[in-house]
Design an enzyme around this catalytic site. Structure first.
Site, mmCIF file in Angstrom:
data_model
loop_
_atom_site.group_PDB
_atom_site.id
_atom_site.type_symbol
_atom_site.label_atom_id
_atom_site.label_comp_id
_atom_site.label_asym_id
_atom_site.label_seq_id
_atom_site.Cartn_x
_atom_site.Cartn_y
_atom_site.Cartn_z
ATOM 1 N N ARG A 252 0.824 -1.214 0.000
ATOM 2 C CA ARG A 252 0.000 0.000 0.000
ATOM 3 C C ARG A 252 0.857 1.263 0.000
ATOM 4 O O ARG A 252 0.484 2.277 0.586
ATOM 5 C CB ARG A 252 -0.969 0.019 1.186
ATOM 6 N N ARG B 284 -7.710 11.285 -5.885
ATOM 7 C CA ARG B 284 -8.890 10.569 -5.413
ATOM 8 C C ARG B 284 -10.150 11.417 -5.559
ATOM 9 O O ARG B 284 -11.251 10.883 -5.748
ATOM 10 C CB ARG B 284 -8.698 10.166 -3.947
ATOM 11 N N ASP C 279 -6.790 -3.588 -7.490
ATOM 12 C CA ASP C 279 -7.439 -4.142 -6.308
ATOM 13 C C ASP C 279 -7.685 -5.625 -6.517
ATOM 14 O O ASP C 279 -7.907 -6.065 -7.657
ATOM 15 C CB ASP C 279 -8.770 -3.430 -6.042
ATOM 16 N N TYR D 241 -14.708 -12.286 0.104
ATOM 17 C CA TYR D 241 -15.491 -11.099 -0.247
ATOM 18 C C TYR D 241 -16.653 -11.451 -1.178
ATOM 19 O O TYR D 241 -17.746 -10.876 -1.064
ATOM 20 C CB TYR D 241 -14.588 -10.055 -0.906
#
Length: 353
Positions: free
Chosen positions: A26, A39, A75, A161
């Site tokens: 990260r 962002r 991701d 997930y």
């Protein structure tokens, strides 16, 4: 071993380099003001799937700190999204997906969509490879020294997930289904194993020089399930990559695996194994072949705190691994509140011998 070439690739090939190469999980993220500025311009999936933006975000920490590895900005849930599962990232909640909990649900997904859906990701990798291998410095990083890393989520973690439909501390629905409906769960893991191997191979074709397999929730499983849903899929993925792209290193990260990390390191065929914050690097190293590269494992909260405590612990981890192949990293990702100057201090500390 050769004394030339990219330091990270040399370490992943089993060379003990001093000081060790360093990059951080990260490292391209919310702790950087330049990332926060980007962002504001687009949602998360758009950033991942827009090559201009994903390329820029990947390179931001390289320009600032000169890490030895540049990991693709993407991701682990891009794969199920590319297969057709709904995915939304909601502020304060994280990822939200329509749960997949039966063979009927699984049948609605299409692995055949992945190659087309991930074309922008591959374009990002092509652009990045041209830049990292180009003649110009990338900020403070010297030309030709940065290794481009691709990645994917490991099948069990991605399944967590997909089944749960959101993040969780325990993923109890997922683990319960693995017991109550093993036919479905085995099919899901098998589907993800094939799709993950294919996607990582596509990343290599597009320019990734090494790939990493993130199994963030591996440590939730008991040994029998760990062997079935963590070790076996990783072994198959590594074998496929080795067959199609011999010589491209694979880094495995069985987070929270505890003593099972030793079995993972011995049986999966990975070139390197990343260890989480709770692992005793030296103790685990003593139980593994000296040719297996270890990666890690400073506590990200040490970097958040910074100061001499961070520097002392970072040196202790680095020095304990001297003489064996090691890639310095964190035990998990950089915490968003981390001051960038602490990261810069950490990189200088590792390289100051």
């Amino acid at each position: 071993m050769t004394e030339t070439g990219k330091p990270l690739l040399r370490a992943l090939a089993g060379e003990a380099i001093w000081p060790p190469p360093v990059w951080l999980m990260r490292q391209a993220g919310r702790f950087l003001p330049e990332f926060r500025a980007l962002r504001e311009k687009a949602d998360f999936i758009t950033r991942c799937m827009t090559p201009d933006m994903a390329t820029e975000i990947t390179l931001q920490p390289i320009r600032r700190f000169g890490m030895d590895g540049a990991i693709l900005f993407s991701d682990i849930l891009i794969l199920p999204w590319a297969m057709g599962q709904s995915l939304e990232f909601i502020h304060g909640r994280g990822p939200v997906l329509e749960p997949v909990r039966s063979l009927r649900d699984l049948a609605r997904l299409d692995v055949g969509r992945v190659k087309e859906a991930t074309r922008p990701v591959m374009e990002t990798l092509r652009r990045l490879r041209g830049i990292v291998d180009g003649p110009e410095p990338i900020g403070v990083a010297r030309p030709g020294q940065v290794t481009l890393i691709g990645f994917a989520g490991a099948p069990f973690t991605v399944a967590c997930y997909m089944v749960e439909g959101h993040g969780s501390r325990e993923f109890d629905v997922t683990r319960g289904l693995a017991y109550s409906d093993p036919e479905f769960f085995d099919r899901l893991i098998d589907t993800l194993t094939t799709a993950t191997a294919d996607m990582l191979c596509d990343q290599i074709v597009a320019g990734a020089e090494a790939v990493m397999l993130f199994d963030s929730w591996a440590g939730l499983l008991p040994p029998s399930q760990f062997r079935r849903h963590v070790i076996a899929p990783a072994r198959r993925i590594v074998r496929i990559i080795n067959e199609r792209h011999p010589g491209v290193p694979v880094i495995g990260f069985p987070r929270l695996a505890g003593i099972m990390a030793v079995e993972y390191g011995r049986q999966t065929g990975v070139n390197a194994m990343a260890l989480d914050t709770g692992a005793d690097m030296k103790a685990i190293a003593a139980q593994l072949p000296s040719t297996l590269t270890l990666q890690g494992n400073l506590d990200p909260l040490r970097v958040l705190a910074g100061g001499e405590g961070m520097r002392a612990e970072a040196r202790a981890i680095r020095d304990a691994m001297k003489g064996r192949p090691h890639v310095f990293n964190l035990g998990h990702g950089v915490v968003p509140a981390t001051p960038p100057e602490h990261v810069g201090d950490l990189i200088r500390t590792i390289r100051d011998i």
